[in-house]
Motif scaffolding. Structure first.
Motif, PDB file in Angstrom:
ATOM      1  N   LEU A 232       0.835  -1.207   0.000  1.00  0.00           N
ATOM      2  CA  LEU A 232       0.000   0.000   0.000  1.00  0.00           C
ATOM      3  C   LEU A 232       0.864   1.249   0.000  1.00  0.00           C
ATOM      4  O   LEU A 232       0.532   2.258  -0.626  1.00  0.00           O
ATOM      5  CB  LEU A 232      -0.903  -0.013   1.237  1.00  0.00           C
ATOM      6  N   ARG A 233       1.962   1.191   0.736  1.00  0.00           N
ATOM      7  CA  ARG A 233       2.991   2.233   0.824  1.00  0.00           C
ATOM      8  C   ARG A 233       2.443   3.609   1.238  1.00  0.00           C
ATOM      9  O   ARG A 233       2.625   4.620   0.539  1.00  0.00           O
ATOM     10  CB  ARG A 233       3.751   2.351  -0.500  1.00  0.00           C
ATOM     11  N   PRO A 234       1.772   3.681   2.378  1.00  0.00           N
ATOM     12  CA  PRO A 234       1.389   5.003   2.888  1.00  0.00           C
ATOM     13  C   PRO A 234       2.637   5.783   3.266  1.00  0.00           C
ATOM     14  O   PRO A 234       3.686   5.198   3.569  1.00  0.00           O
ATOM     15  CB  PRO A 234       0.554   4.662   4.125  1.00  0.00           C
ATOM     16  N   GLU A 235       2.524   7.112   3.255  1.00  0.00           N
ATOM     17  CA  GLU A 235       3.688   7.933   3.590  1.00  0.00           C
ATOM     18  C   GLU A 235       4.096   7.769   5.052  1.00  0.00           C
ATOM     19  O   GLU A 235       5.280   7.885   5.393  1.00  0.00           O
ATOM     20  CB  GLU A 235       3.398   9.405   3.293  1.00  0.00           C
ATOM     21  N   ARG A 236       3.113   7.510   5.923  1.00  0.00           N
ATOM     22  CA  ARG A 236       3.408   7.375   7.351  1.00  0.00           C
ATOM     23  C   ARG A 236       2.691   6.141   7.910  1.00  0.00           C
ATOM     24  O   ARG A 236       1.598   5.796   7.447  1.00  0.00           O
ATOM     25  CB  ARG A 236       2.959   8.617   8.140  1.00  0.00           C
ATOM     26  N   ILE A 237       3.304   5.527   8.903  1.00  0.00           N
ATOM     27  CA  ILE A 237       2.702   4.392   9.598  1.00  0.00           C
ATOM     28  C   ILE A 237       2.848   4.612  11.096  1.00  0.00           C
ATOM     29  O   ILE A 237       3.943   4.932  11.574  1.00  0.00           O
ATOM     30  CB  ILE A 237       3.386   3.062   9.204  1.00  0.00           C
ATOM     31  N   ALA A 238       1.757   4.462  11.816  1.00  0.00           N
ATOM     32  CA  ALA A 238       1.795   4.475  13.270  1.00  0.00           C
ATOM     33  C   ALA A 238       1.552   3.050  13.746  1.00  0.00           C
ATOM     34  O   ALA A 238       0.512   2.459  13.439  1.00  0.00           O
ATOM     35  CB  ALA A 238       0.741   5.422  13.834  1.00  0.00           C
ATOM     36  N   LEU A 239       2.505   2.491  14.454  1.00  0.00           N
ATOM     37  CA  LEU A 239       2.454   1.087  14.890  1.00  0.00           C
ATOM     38  C   LEU A 239       2.347   1.062  16.414  1.00  0.00           C
ATOM     39  O   LEU A 239       3.320   1.291  17.119  1.00  0.00           O
ATOM     40  CB  LEU A 239       3.719   0.364  14.426  1.00  0.00           C
ATOM     41  N   TYR A 240       1.148   0.778  16.907  1.00  0.00           N
ATOM     42  CA  TYR A 240       0.884   0.837  18.340  1.00  0.00           C
ATOM     43  C   TYR A 240       0.801  -0.553  18.959  1.00  0.00           C
ATOM     44  O   TYR A 240       0.330  -1.501  18.320  1.00  0.00           O
ATOM     45  CB  TYR A 240      -0.436   1.559  18.617  1.00  0.00           C
ATOM     46  N   ALA A 241       1.206  -0.646  20.198  1.00  0.00           N
ATOM     47  CA  ALA A 241       1.020  -1.875  20.968  1.00  0.00           C
ATOM     48  C   ALA A 241      -0.344  -1.823  21.652  1.00  0.00           C
ATOM     49  O   ALA A 241      -0.705  -0.811  22.253  1.00  0.00           O
ATOM     50  CB  ALA A 241       2.124  -2.017  22.016  1.00  0.00           C
ATOM     51  N   TYR A 242      -1.099  -2.901  21.541  1.00  0.00           N
ATOM     52  CA  TYR A 242      -2.388  -2.957  22.225  1.00  0.00           C
ATOM     53  C   TYR A 242      -2.164  -3.146  23.726  1.00  0.00           C
ATOM     54  O   TYR A 242      -1.423  -4.038  24.143  1.00  0.00           O
ATOM     55  CB  TYR A 242      -3.244  -4.100  21.685  1.00  0.00           C
ATOM     56  N   ALA A 243      -2.808  -2.303  24.518  1.00  0.00           N
ATOM     57  CA  ALA A 243      -2.754  -2.421  25.979  1.00  0.00           C
ATOM     58  C   ALA A 243      -4.120  -2.889  26.458  1.00  0.00           C
ATOM     59  O   ALA A 243      -5.113  -2.168  26.300  1.00  0.00           O
ATOM     60  CB  ALA A 243      -2.388  -1.082  26.605  1.00  0.00           C
TER      61      ALA A 243
END
Length: 457
Positions: A232-243
């Protein structure tokens, strides 16, 4: 970076979207204190010349996502948005009465909830309200969070026409079993089509949110999601840990704890994610964020212009943040403020003609100093003792002698270097920058009660 390092630093700690952190806000700071901060800004020629950032919280969602920890209201009644806009209009008027009409804005972010719960007419009304109160800079960043299930290409075109130039898509995971477990079904094809449409319409930067640690996720299944994201190659990725905090967030009680990956599996997902994204050409910005090298966020990172506010990393210079809507958190001058967290209290305060601020903080001199140190580490990965000393009239090495000593184990582990003139975060240290910043958090070091924070990995 090794799996052992990830495990060693998988501790709880703040995200440092502010310092002091929001858990330090007090109810003794209220509406009048915030009004005074706005008036002081209006009188301060230097502050008035700097553009504002504006955040608007739109809490409504049409359906419940079980992982969600946001302040939201799930409803099938779209007309509730109209009443909410009536009250937002009152809040804007109260802020403008203190701040002055026409203040320049270079950054706007609509978050939630689901901002696209508002229909076209409601979004147009909101933007008209904001344009009537503020002056939106022609080259500003204007972002809106998107639930892919609520939108199509025609709607994206209307959103572009309203002036938005950045989008953030909530994806979380492409695996159908995981989507079913968290009550958020959205086929990958739908997201791919929307991103293609957004690019045709000229949106300047697209962000995608991912979450690892969700129920039914495995390292192999998340690898497949990452493979799709890289395509998909979005310009930004936010990778969060599930709490998983069901005692605090009621929707999470619908998740079966037996289906959650264990700590070792989560660390494996993180390690594989970092490897996959960096191999695909993404730059690790810091915390949970990645960006393509050509994206303004990565450029700001290279040039030492990165900043951080309540929405996360930003390319905009450090500036005051006016926050609007229920539960919204803002920063004006040396103060932080938060609006009422429930719709009832938010409406009640506005019915009384009062700004809906219910808690906040006036920063002390030490708070301002430590904020500068922590933000330099979190954003630039480097700080000069001389620069901090001159700006805050302290002898850095003397004032922070205990903290410099506490950094030595991190120096030994290769996360940071310290010499007679500066502190610098190493490339490996960037992945653990929260742990480095925590050393300078006076409140955290004093009470050691970290159970209210998410894990830093």
């Amino acid at each position: 970076m090794t799996a052992a390092m990830l495990q060693r630093f998988d501790v709880q700690g703040p995200r440092y979207t502010s310092y002091p952190t929001a858990d330090r806000f007090v109810e003794a700071f209220g509406s009048e204190d915030y009004a005074q901060a706005l008036r002081q800004r209006a009188l301060n020629t230097g502050a008035r010349a700097l553009p504002l950032s504006v955040y608007v919280h739109l809490p409504f969602c049409a359906s419940l996502c079980y992982f969600c920890a946001c302040n939201k209201i799930v409803t099938g009644h779209p007309e509730r948005a109209e009443a909410y806009l009536d009250y937002l209009e009152r809040e804007i008027a109260l802020q403008v009465a203190q701040l002055g009409r026409g203040a320049a804005v270079s950054q706007l972010h609509l978050g939630g909830g689901t901002p696209t719960f508002l229909d076209d007419a409601a979004l147009a009304r909101l933007m008209a309200m904001l344009r009537g109160a503020f002056t939106l800079a022609p080259e500003g960043e204007y972002a809106i969070e998107i639930d892919p299930r609520t939108i199509d290409e025609a709607r994206l075109e209307r959103i572009a026409a309203l002036g938005f130039n950045r989008l953030s898509f909530g994806v979380q995971d492409f695996d159908p079993a995981v989507q079913k477990a968290v009550h958020r079904i959205q086929p990958a094809e739908q997201v791919f089509d929307l991103v293609a449409s957004a690019r045709r319409l000229g949106f300047g930067s697209i962000n995608v949110d991912l979450i690892y640690g969700l129920p039914r996720q495995t390292a192999a299944s998340f690898d497949r999601t990452l493979e799709k994201i890289c395509a998909l190659r979005p310009e930004r990725i936010a990778l969060y840990a599930y709490a998983h905090l069901p005692e605090r967030f009621k929707p999470q009680r619908r998740i079966d704890p037996a289906e959650l990956p264990d700590a070792a599996a989560k660390l494996d997902m993180l390690s594989r994610s970092i490897a996959a994204l960096t191999a695909a050409g993404y730059v690790y910005i810091g915390m949970d964020h990645f960006a393509l090298p050509t994206d303004p966020l990565a450029v700001a990172r290279r040039q030492g212009r990165l900043h951080r506010n309540f929405q996360g990393y930003s390319t905009q210079p450090e500036c005051d943040l006016v926050a609007l809507g229920v539960s919204a958190i803002g920063r004006v001058g040396a103060t932080y403020s938060q609006n009422a967290k429930t719709l009832e209290e938010y409406y009640d305060l506005l019915d009384q003609g009062r700004l809906p601020v219910v808690r906040g903080l006036a920063l002390s001199r030490d708070d301002v100093l430590r904020r500068a140190v922590i933000m330099a580490l979190m954003c630039q990965g480097q700080l000069s003792f001389e620069s901090i000393g001159l700006a805050h009239l302290v002898d850095f090495r003397q004032h922070f002698a205990a903290e410099l000593e506490a950094l030595q184990p991190l120096v030994a582990q290769g996360l940071v270097t310290v010499d007679d003139h500066e502190i610098e975060v190493t490339p490996v240290g960037w992945f653990f920058v929260r742990a480095i910043a925590m050393v300078f958090d006076r409140y955290l070091q004093a009470d050691r009660n970290r159970s209210r924070f998410s894990r830093i990995i």
